[in-house]
Write a protein that holds these residues in place. Sequence first.
Motif, mmCIF file in Angstrom:
data_model
loop_
_atom_site.group_PDB
_atom_site.id
_atom_site.type_symbol
_atom_site.label_atom_id
_atom_site.label_comp_id
_atom_site.label_asym_id
_atom_site.label_seq_id
_atom_site.Cartn_x
_atom_site.Cartn_y
_atom_site.Cartn_z
ATOM 1 N N UNK A 216 1.019 -1.446 -0.006
ATOM 2 C CA UNK A 216 0.063 0.125 -0.022
ATOM 3 C C UNK A 216 0.885 1.362 0.122
ATOM 4 N N UNK A 217 0.465 2.072 -0.856
ATOM 5 C CA UNK A 217 1.310 3.248 -0.956
ATOM 6 C C UNK A 217 0.237 4.613 -0.889
ATOM 7 N N UNK A 218 0.382 5.770 0.115
ATOM 8 C CA UNK A 218 -0.415 6.535 0.403
ATOM 9 C C UNK A 218 0.323 7.702 0.515
ATOM 10 N N UNK A 219 -0.255 8.933 0.077
ATOM 11 C CA UNK A 219 0.138 10.534 0.287
ATOM 12 C C UNK A 219 -0.331 11.580 -0.502
ATOM 13 N N UNK A 220 0.189 12.507 -0.792
ATOM 14 C CA UNK A 220 -0.290 13.595 -1.182
ATOM 15 C C UNK A 220 0.550 14.489 -2.390
ATOM 16 N N UNK A 221 -0.166 15.247 -3.213
ATOM 17 C CA UNK A 221 0.467 16.219 -4.076
ATOM 18 C C UNK A 221 0.002 17.450 -3.606
ATOM 19 N N UNK A 222 1.205 18.632 -3.476
ATOM 20 C CA UNK A 222 0.806 20.015 -3.151
ATOM 21 C C UNK A 222 1.156 20.782 -4.304
ATOM 22 N N UNK A 223 0.289 21.629 -4.873
ATOM 23 C CA UNK A 223 0.358 22.597 -5.797
ATOM 24 C C UNK A 223 -0.201 23.892 -5.738
ATOM 25 N N UNK A 224 -0.108 24.617 -6.302
ATOM 26 C CA UNK A 224 -0.626 26.221 -6.290
ATOM 27 C C UNK A 224 -0.081 26.943 -7.663
ATOM 28 N N UNK A 225 -0.976 27.381 -8.389
ATOM 29 C CA UNK A 225 -0.552 27.872 -9.663
ATOM 30 C C UNK A 225 0.454 29.375 -9.428
ATOM 31 N N UNK A 226 -0.022 29.939 -8.166
ATOM 32 C CA UNK A 226 0.773 31.354 -7.905
ATOM 33 C C UNK A 226 2.019 31.027 -6.939
ATOM 34 N N UNK A 227 2.359 29.865 -6.560
ATOM 35 C CA UNK A 227 3.527 29.417 -5.885
ATOM 36 C C UNK A 227 4.440 28.715 -6.665
ATOM 37 N N UNK A 228 5.792 29.004 -6.525
ATOM 38 C CA UNK A 228 6.855 28.239 -7.166
ATOM 39 C C UNK A 228 7.543 27.363 -6.266
ATOM 40 N N UNK A 229 8.234 26.216 -6.601
ATOM 41 C CA UNK A 229 8.785 25.418 -5.661
ATOM 42 C C UNK A 229 10.336 25.695 -5.488
ATOM 43 N N UNK A 230 10.856 25.660 -4.161
ATOM 44 C CA UNK A 230 12.212 25.958 -3.910
ATOM 45 C C UNK A 230 12.629 25.298 -2.684
ATOM 46 N N UNK A 231 13.532 24.424 -2.422
ATOM 47 C CA UNK A 231 13.897 23.532 -1.334
ATOM 48 C C UNK A 231 12.924 23.003 -0.339
ATOM 49 N N UNK A 232 12.066 22.283 -1.372
ATOM 50 C CA UNK A 232 10.925 21.569 -0.627
ATOM 51 C C UNK A 232 9.837 22.525 -0.230
ATOM 52 N N UNK A 233 9.754 23.484 -0.622
ATOM 53 C CA UNK A 233 8.545 24.530 -0.261
ATOM 54 C C UNK A 233 8.029 25.111 -1.634
ATOM 55 N N UNK A 234 6.737 25.448 -1.480
ATOM 56 C CA UNK A 234 6.148 26.411 -2.352
ATOM 57 C C UNK A 234 6.088 27.773 -1.790
ATOM 58 N N UNK A 235 6.372 28.827 -2.419
ATOM 59 C CA UNK A 235 6.693 30.037 -2.121
ATOM 60 C C UNK A 235 6.121 31.128 -3.112
ATOM 61 N N UNK A 236 5.516 32.230 -2.827
ATOM 62 C CA UNK A 236 5.220 33.266 -3.663
ATOM 63 C C UNK A 236 4.688 34.349 -2.904
ATOM 64 N N UNK A 237 4.257 35.587 -3.732
ATOM 65 C CA UNK A 237 3.711 36.669 -3.069
ATOM 66 C C UNK A 237 2.307 37.001 -3.948
ATOM 67 N N UNK A 238 1.291 37.674 -3.286
ATOM 68 C CA UNK A 238 0.228 38.105 -4.106
ATOM 69 C C UNK A 238 -0.910 38.393 -3.236
ATOM 70 N N UNK A 239 -2.093 38.510 -3.496
ATOM 71 C CA UNK A 239 -3.410 38.686 -2.826
ATOM 72 C C UNK A 239 -4.499 37.486 -3.069
#
Length: 780
Positions: A216-239
């Motif tokens: 069994x294999x379980x987990x997640x995928x994290x995404x956001x069009x307004x954030x970019x990946x860097x060193x295991x983190x999604x980051x960005x600025x906006x409203x």
Amino acid sequence: MNMKKHPILTGLLAATLVTANATAADQPGPAAGSNGAARMSRYNVVWTSPSKDATGVMPIGNGDLAAGVYAIVDGDLYLLLAKNDAFNSNGDIYKTGRVRVSLDPNPFQAGKPFRQTLDLPTGAIQIEADGVALRIWADANRPVYHIEIHSPRELAVTARPDPWERLDKTADVCVERGNNLLWYFPVGDRSVYPDEMKPYAVDQMVAKFPDPYRFNTFGNLLECPALKPANGTLAGKGTAFDIRIHGCAMQTPDASKWIETIGQQASRPVDAQQDWKNHCAWWTAFWDRSWIVTSDNTVPTAERERFNGEPSPAGTRDEKDGAAVVAQNYNVFRFLMACQSRGRVQTKFNGGILTQQLRVPSENPGLGSPRLGAKKQADGTYLTNEDDRNWGRRFTYQNQRLLYWPLLASGDFDLMQPFFAFFTDLLPMRKAINKAWFGHDGAYFRENISPTGSELDCDRGTHPPKTKPGEKYEGWFHDYYFTAGLETLVMMTDYANFTGDAAFRDRVMVPFAREILVFFDQHYPRGADGKIRLDPAQVLETFWIAVNPAPDVSGLRFALDQLLAMKAGTADDQANWRRFRGEIPEVALREIDGRKAIAPAEKWESQHNSENGELYPVFPFRCFGVALGTGDIVDWTMQHRSCKDAYDGGCWTQDQIHWAYAGKAKPAGDGLVHRFRIASNMCRFPLYGRETPDSCPDFDHFGSGTTALQRMLVQEAGDKIFLLPAWPAAWDVDFKLHLSGKATLTGTVKDGKLLAWDIQPSARRNNVVVCPPQSEKEGK
């Protein structure tokens, strides 16, 4: 600020107005004909400050995925993620992960304006914090969570996985793929399945049936069009941000297949605005399906339907309107079951997939499981591990069944499918185990059956003993606990009668009925009178070394009566079941102070637990009750029941259900208010019950109380429908419930008078027996 540019803020305002209007318009008490949003928003859970730590969780879910959401004061937003079938190698359901979201400037700072709402009408959590609006929801139609953020000022946002050390000391695997962050827990080539099945001598079945845990294999995928990946983190600025978390579980020896699958899942086009509309449409249909809204008309108007949002420090609900507390518990429990019972696995009584970190006084709770991985806090208490679950992996039947009984009257038939599938999927394995051990046909289900089909969770030994009738034996809690198969069968007959689902009746219920009934038919001898003699036997876990226990005798009688009345199965089935019905003895009665009461069994030798087995012929096996003209026997049995107010009248106890079947409104209603005032000081959410003897959350606690409230409103007996058989005149109510024959019943009571009621189809109107609401004196 232009509200048209901020749809979340617009939605928050609309939700606030709906809540305000519902409170103003519907006070005092419920109003007939209001829409689902107005009915349910009164029961929203609202917090006006962020949580202090990870115990301050609020739940959301879509039936397969669920999350505990918490915003920490002066800290971040967290989602503790779960999936219905995230089994580890031992059969424990693990969390799939946790996401941490940081906002700068931080709107969760102490002293800043804050309001967090569990919005029942939309199945979402809304947060307003220092002008920032967040909407968090698990899409009812897709395996994805959304964290939508809108701010009047620019925010720096980061989102990242937040792992912890698993209880088995293993770690999740984290990877980056394009603009996405993925993490998963690979069970690998590990499973207890082969070892668990060795004692049963059914190697041929083990080869046929897939291991439920291995690979069994379980987990997640994290995404956001307004954030970019860097060193295991999604980051960005906006409203404006839409952070999405996809969930996936699958059995594969190749982790790349899981990565490919969740990647494909996440690549589907997302229209958040349309998806939100479709999500809300699902919840609207859910809330319009059924409801109970009730309030105590003796409470001053200003104090009716006023909720505190969290328990007292002592772990109690202290609101003045006890009837409204009951109704909030009823409707929130429906919500919690909708959050977690549309997946592959039945919802577990001990927290389902909504378990959370708790603040506990010690690492050893006394009853239940040691708190492995708990971390000592500065005040000497312990914070439990994210994967911790009191009573562990068990699917304990005495508890499990109570989650699913009320789904019939609420019309939540879709949520019942995982429960039935658990038993029917295991039926071939259970038949083989029975044949190998006892040497005859049929299948039995004891108190604890795991997804592998084993009985190892029954505490002692892998099989029931092979005691001969009349032979002396020591006895144990689960030795001859065979009632589970009968109760599941009766739930199936009710489901078939409620839904009219012929395919379910013929393909699911009838094959199951054959195996459960033939087990009893072939396992037990007949006495000199030609009646079956259930010996050796026991009354649930409580009365050991018994003969003809009341639960099993009444279960056989009622199940066979149901099957014969609905003409289920073939002509041979009907003839066989008619013959067997004639061989079932009467339920044993006893005389107490000159009046008849139901006995736990014909005889027994010792008592060890706290179940009132003598009341099982009342519920779940409805052989006695006010609608059958035997409410006096139920009343007297209740007054002299073996275990009075066990576990403070909460948990898996059934006193309020049985008082309703006795036709006694006051003890039923008073008992429900007492039950639903029970909360926990281990967590912030006020509707999770209390740990001891079970867990927190304790869902059987709510299932039992929910069933009682339904039975206070309506009971069926043959063709007759009894309306308000145990309803207090002091409780105003507006309700819609489902009945057998695909019928629905609605009604409104105000100030002790039935103002209106209706049944559909209308042809059944002549079957309704209207009972007057009971004054406090009448209902005793």
